[in-house]
Motif scaffolding. Structure first.
Motif, PDB file in Angstrom:
ATOM      1  N   ALA A 168       0.420  11.563  -4.928  1.00 38.96           N
ATOM      2  CA  ALA A 168      -0.070  11.675  -3.556  1.00 38.96           C
ATOM      3  C   ALA A 168       0.427  10.486  -2.748  1.00 38.96           C
ATOM      4  CB  ALA A 168      -1.598  11.730  -3.539  1.00 38.96           C
ATOM      5  N   THR A 169       0.214  10.537  -1.448  1.00 36.81           N
ATOM      6  CA  THR A 169       0.547   9.430  -0.556  1.00 36.81           C
ATOM      7  C   THR A 169      -0.699   8.601  -0.296  1.00 36.81           C
ATOM      8  OG1 THR A 169       0.027  10.728   1.410  1.00 36.81           O
ATOM      9  CG2 THR A 169       2.303  10.844   0.566  1.00 36.81           C
ATOM     10  N   VAL A 170      -0.501   7.411   0.275  1.00 35.10           N
ATOM     11  CA  VAL A 170      -1.652   6.587   0.618  1.00 35.10           C
ATOM     12  C   VAL A 170      -2.519   7.290   1.656  1.00 35.10           C
ATOM     13  CG1 VAL A 170      -0.436   5.289   2.436  1.00 35.10           C
ATOM     14  CG2 VAL A 170      -2.402   4.266   1.271  1.00 35.10           C
ATOM     15  N   GLU A 171      -1.893   8.035   2.574  1.00 34.11           N
ATOM     16  CA  GLU A 171      -2.669   8.737   3.592  1.00 34.11           C
ATOM     17  C   GLU A 171      -3.588   9.779   2.960  1.00 34.11           C
ATOM     18  OE1 GLU A 171       1.229   7.402   5.510  1.00 34.11           O
ATOM     19  OE2 GLU A 171       0.640   8.367   3.629  1.00 34.11           O
ATOM     20  N   LYS A 172      -3.049  10.515   1.982  1.00 29.66           N
ATOM     21  CA  LYS A 172      -3.880  11.501   1.271  1.00 29.66           C
ATOM     22  C   LYS A 172      -4.972  10.809   0.475  1.00 29.66           C
ATOM     23  CE  LYS A 172      -3.009  15.389  -0.024  1.00 29.66           C
ATOM     24  NZ  LYS A 172      -3.338  16.800   0.152  1.00 29.66           N
ATOM     25  N   ALA A 173      -4.648   9.670  -0.128  1.00 27.20           N
ATOM     26  CA  ALA A 173      -5.651   8.926  -0.904  1.00 27.20           C
ATOM     27  C   ALA A 173      -6.784   8.444  -0.002  1.00 27.20           C
ATOM     28  CB  ALA A 173      -4.998   7.748  -1.618  1.00 27.20           C
ATOM     29  N   ILE A 174      -6.463   7.966   1.196  1.00 32.55           N
ATOM     30  CA  ILE A 174      -7.497   7.523   2.130  1.00 32.55           C
ATOM     31  C   ILE A 174      -8.391   8.690   2.511  1.00 32.55           C
ATOM     32  CG2 ILE A 174      -7.902   6.630   4.457  1.00 32.55           C
ATOM     33  CD1 ILE A 174      -5.312   4.973   4.118  1.00 32.55           C
ATOM     34  N   ASP A 175      -7.790   9.823   2.832  1.00 29.65           N
ATOM     35  CA  ASP A 175      -8.589  11.002   3.200  1.00 29.65           C
ATOM     36  C   ASP A 175      -9.502  11.416   2.051  1.00 29.65           C
ATOM     37  OD1 ASP A 175      -7.599  11.243   5.764  1.00 29.65           O
ATOM     38  OD2 ASP A 175      -6.049  12.706   5.222  1.00 29.65           O
ATOM     39  N   ARG A 176      -8.958  11.428   0.828  1.00 34.58           N
ATOM     40  CA  ARG A 176      -9.758  11.872  -0.321  1.00 34.58           C
ATOM     41  C   ARG A 176     -10.906  10.907  -0.582  1.00 34.58           C
ATOM     42  NH1 ARG A 176      -9.975  16.757  -2.118  1.00 34.58           N
ATOM     43  NH2 ARG A 176      -7.796  16.983  -2.703  1.00 34.58           N
ATOM     44  N   TYR A 236       0.807  -1.218   0.000  1.00 35.45           N
ATOM     45  CA  TYR A 236       0.000   0.000   0.000  1.00 35.45           C
ATOM     46  C   TYR A 236       0.843   1.274   0.000  1.00 35.45           C
ATOM     47  CZ  TYR A 236      -4.492  -2.355   0.675  1.00 35.45           C
ATOM     48  OH  TYR A 236      -5.627  -3.119   0.500  1.00 35.45           O
ATOM     49  N   LEU A 237       2.073   1.196   0.550  1.00 41.34           N
ATOM     50  CA  LEU A 237       2.895   2.403   0.625  1.00 41.34           C
ATOM     51  C   LEU A 237       3.916   2.483  -0.509  1.00 41.34           C
ATOM     52  CD1 LEU A 237       1.647   2.433   3.515  1.00 41.34           C
ATOM     53  CD2 LEU A 237       3.843   3.257   4.342  1.00 41.34           C
ATOM     54  N   LEU A 238       4.601   1.371  -0.792  1.00 41.24           N
ATOM     55  CA  LEU A 238       5.741   1.430  -1.716  1.00 41.24           C
ATOM     56  C   LEU A 238       5.392   1.089  -3.156  1.00 41.24           C
ATOM     57  CD1 LEU A 238       8.516  -0.252   0.475  1.00 41.24           C
ATOM     58  CD2 LEU A 238       7.972   2.175   0.251  1.00 41.24           C
ATOM     59  N   PHE A 239       4.582   0.061  -3.357  1.00 41.17           N
ATOM     60  CA  PHE A 239       4.356  -0.426  -4.717  1.00 41.17           C
ATOM     61  C   PHE A 239       3.367   0.423  -5.528  1.00 41.17           C
ATOM     62  CE2 PHE A 239       2.449  -3.871  -7.547  1.00 41.17           C
ATOM     63  CZ  PHE A 239       3.449  -3.749  -8.502  1.00 41.17           C
ATOM     64  N   PRO A 240       2.215   0.810  -4.991  1.00 44.84           N
ATOM     65  CA  PRO A 240       1.253   1.565  -5.820  1.00 44.84           C
ATOM     66  C   PRO A 240       1.710   2.989  -6.074  1.00 44.84           C
ATOM     67  CG  PRO A 240       0.211   0.569  -3.873  1.00 44.84           C
ATOM     68  CD  PRO A 240       1.683   0.543  -3.654  1.00 44.84           C
ATOM     69  N   ARG A 241       1.105   3.591  -7.094  1.00 43.06           N
ATOM     70  CA  ARG A 241       1.236   5.027  -7.342  1.00 43.06           C
ATOM     71  C   ARG A 241      -0.115   5.666  -7.066  1.00 43.06           C
ATOM     72  NH1 ARG A 241       4.681   4.607 -11.964  1.00 43.06           N
ATOM     73  NH2 ARG A 241       6.443   3.298 -11.366  1.00 43.06           N
ATOM     74  N   TYR A 242      -0.116   6.728  -6.307  1.00 44.57           N
ATOM     75  CA  TYR A 242      -1.341   7.442  -5.977  1.00 44.57           C
ATOM     76  C   TYR A 242      -1.302   8.823  -6.612  1.00 44.57           C
ATOM     77  CZ  TYR A 242      -1.788   3.837  -2.385  1.00 44.57           C
ATOM     78  OH  TYR A 242      -1.887   2.636  -1.731  1.00 44.57           O
ATOM     79  N   VAL A 243      -2.444   9.249  -7.105  1.00 44.43           N
ATOM     80  CA  VAL A 243      -2.567  10.581  -7.696  1.00 44.43           C
ATOM     81  C   VAL A 243      -3.808  11.240  -7.125  1.00 44.43           C
ATOM     82  CG1 VAL A 243      -3.212  11.768  -9.830  1.00 44.43           C
ATOM     83  CG2 VAL A 243      -1.278  10.202  -9.833  1.00 44.43           C
TER      84      VAL A 243
END
Length: 688
Positions: free
Chosen positions: A317-325, A302-309
């Motif tokens: 973006a980070t996973v934390e930002k993705a969760i909030d969004r 969830y932190l290293l492998f995916p790319r978040y936008v």
């Protein structure tokens, strides 16, 4: 260092031949190492890599081309936190997985995720602590890969005095089944093991909602489920996991989501999270030799492998930002799920209203007459949302008799870059199931929020920062083009009082004023209360534009005012004066944000809380507030916002950022035709 020295990029140019993949929003943000993305079928000389959707048949051309030319093939897949709605419905992803070795769900060969997990050189205490925090954030949010499903219905899976085991069925043909070294027979073996090893437990079989609806076939036939609890409801998997003690799965992501929540998981296939020591496994693969905890698995997956936008900005973006969004998007989705009969909306407002009220589980239909609107809402268990300014006693009576939920809608307090009367699309609205903020004759949802809310330190810090941004960026409700600046020769030795004109048939005056009910009356009252002040009269921009009623003849205005600030921005006027007098204008709230004293001669939403000097009383408002508490209610909690470019629900800060970066557009009546065209084009489509 990773065990496999192959790296992703950098590439000069990456060919994206599949039309659906090429159309993914923010693809450049997901693939920063890919150089120029060439959305075409035929390769050009600059191409040195190819991207496609995993190993699906639709990506066969891209894979063959990569193999023939000796280029890396980048297999794209949805991340484990994807969206609210389904990808099949067109909802864009907030995360992607990119793999140049294989694909994460196929255990027949290595994948970039497997190599990452096997290497483990990235493990450190700081990363594990961050992973533990993100896991807790994810548990609290209840998010999954897709998140349009409703909560688990009350009464389903009630508490019992024995163990409860969840057995996860999957749709026949799911790629992760064969990829997980399993087959349809594996599901029968899993169910037999559950029956044998959990004799005293309640066994719950979770079937895919598409199987329950008859749209797809599952791997467990209905005839095999006799004596078991079958869960067919379309509901949030997080709610189900809260009510079980262990999970049996073949290769479903549900198994990993159970690990995140601390549940024991038994795997009968070999999904990406099995074979590392965190699960009880029936199969193994010699390549997976390292031991991982649920936390270190989460860190990689969830932190290293995916790319978040970020779906609003297109920036990484980070996973934390993705969760909030995603949590914010789902809250908006839940609020507007079901059927909405929209009543009293001008045709040019349909597009904006449909976007503001959008939910993947919702439907909005527009009605011209109340009777059909009520009938449609009643027959479909929905609600009526109506434009509050068009409310009349007769309409009230019809709607109330209908016995359906009623919600009033109005523009928000930061609305647009330009006037609504010039057909600029609204980016915010307020929805009120009690009354509406400007109607002081009865309670509103905003009034209740302000009267009863607990304001914690974090929300007040957010309000304080927002207030600072609004005043620094000079953001107001309409954000009009800058007009003439206020004269610099206004006297420095007199108290300068800004008197704000309003649209005189505005509902806030009709519902919130008593003796002072006109702009000329306001000027007279302000002069009587401040005989020695330098009075600056600012006509309302809608009135100045000739769109609404409330003009005061200059010769009448100057009987009380020292100067008339024609076509001068409200923010400029507030900045150049020492205080403000109004009936119910939002300008009073904007003056409070800028620490200016405000005198009210009506009952606006921001008065009666100890912040203004009020000519009228407010018997229901018994609490004293700070300006920051008022900001929490009026700008953070009460309205809803959508991003003007993306059409996605957003926070007020996102809208402020957009307004900071986009200068106001000039007024033009051609906007009416454009707005009508927008409304016709904005049909049912997946926004998130």
């Amino acid at each position: 260092m990773l065990g496999d020295e192959r790296r992703l990029g950098p590439f000069r140019a990456t060919l994206v031949p599949a039309r659906g993949v090429a159309a993914l929003p923010h693809l450049e943000g997901f693939l920063p190492e890919c150089g120029k993305l060439v959305r075409a079928v035929a390769p050009s000389r600059e191409i040195d890599s190819v991207a496609g959707w995993g190993f699906k048949p639709t990506a066969a051309y891209a894979r063959r081309l990569a193999e023939r030319r000796g280029w890396p093939y980048l297999a794209l897949e949805d991340g484990f936190l994807r969206s609210i709605g389904l990808g099949e419905a067109g909802a864009p992803p907030v995360s992607l997985l990119v793999d140049d070795l294989g694909v994460y769900y196929d255990a027949h060969r290595p994948s970039r995720l497997e190599v990452l997990l096997e290497d483990g050189g990235w493990l450190n205490d700081a990363l594990l602590a961050r992973a533990a925090g993100a896991m807790e954030q994810l548990r609290r949010s209840g998010l999954s890969k897709t998140n349009a499903a409703p909560p688990l219905p009350a009464g389903v899976l009630p508490a019992i005095g024995r163990r409860r085991i969840l057995v996860v069925d999957q749709t026949a043909g799911d790629s992760s089944i064969a990829g997980g070294l399993a087959s349809p027979e594996t599901f029968a073996a899993m169910l037999a093991a559950a029956r044998r090893d959990e004799r005293d437990a309640e066994i719950v079989v979770r079937r895919h909602p598409a199987v329950a609806a008859g749209l797809k076939r599952g791997c467990l036939p209905r005839t095999a489920l006799a004596g078991l609890t079958v869960l067919d409801e379309d509901c949030r998997i997080a709610d189900v996991l809260e009510r079980v003690d262990a999970v049996y799965t073949v290769s479903s992501l549900t198994g990993f989501e159970a690990l995140i929540r601390g549940l024991p998981v038994r795997c009968f296939g070999l999904p990406f999270y099995a074979g590392w020591g965190a699960t009880r496994d029936e199969l193994s693969v010699a390549r997976r030799t390292r031991t991982h905890s649920a936390t270190s698995l989460f860190a990689a997956c969830y932190l290293l492998f995916p790319r978040y936008v970020d779906p609003l900005t297109g920036e990484p973006a980070t996973v934390e930002k993705a969760i909030d969004r995603l949590a914010d998007l789902r809250e908006h989705s839940d609020r507007h799920s079901g059927f909405t009969a929209a009543l009293g909306f001008a045709p040019w407002k349909h597009g904006a209203a449909r976007t503001l009220l959008y939910s993947p589980r919702g439907q909005v239909r527009f009605f011209a007459r109340p009777g059909p609107a009520v009938k449609a809402a009643a027959s479909r268990g929905g609600r009526v949302v109506f434009w509050a300014a068009r409310e009349t006693p007769a309409l009230d009576a019809i709607l109330t008799r209908g016995g359906v939920p009623l919600v009033r809608m109005e523009d928000g307090f930061i609305r647009s870059s330009g006037l609504g009367s010039d057909f600029h699309r609204a980016a915010s609205a307020v929805l009120d199931d009690l009354g509406v903020y400007y109607d002081a004759t009865r309670p509103s949802r905003l009034e209740n929020l302000l009267e009863t809310s607990d304001f914690d330190r974090h929300i007040l810090e957010r309000a304080r920062a927002l207030r600072s941004r609004l005043t620094t960026a000079r953001v107001t409700k309409y954000n009009l083009q800058a007009g003439p600046d206020a004269p610099t020769n206004w006297p420095a030795d007199r108290f300068k009082l800004l008197v704000t004109g309003q649209v005189e048939d505005d509902k806030s005056i009709l519902k919130g004023c008593e003796t002072v009910r006109s702009n000329l009356g306001l000027l007279a009252a302000a002069r009587a209360a401040h005989p020695d002040a330098f009075l600056v009269f600012k006509p309302h921009p809608d009135v100045e534009a000739g769109n609404r009623r409330g003009a005061v003849a200059p010769e009448a205005a100057v009987r009380f005012a020292d100067v008339i600030a024609f076509r001068t921005g409200i923010e400029t006027c507030i900045a150049r004066t020492d205080g403000l007098a109004t009936m119910t204008s939002l300008a009073g709230f904007e003056a409070l944000l800028r620490d200016k004293p405000v005198w009210t001669f009506g009952r606006p939403f921001y008065a009666g809380w100890g912040l203004t000097i009020d000519a009228l009383d407010f018997p229901r408002r018994r609490r004293e507030l700070t300006v920051d508490q008022l900001v929490v209610g009026a700008l953070i909690t009460y309205p809803i916002y959508v991003h003007p470019d993306r059409g996605l629900p957003c926070a007020v800060e996102d809208l402020v950022t957009f307004l900071e970066q986009h200068p106001p557009a000039p007024p033009t009546r051609l906007r009416y035709l454009r707005a009508i065209g927008e409304s016709l084009r904005t049909g049912p489509r997946a926004l998130y």
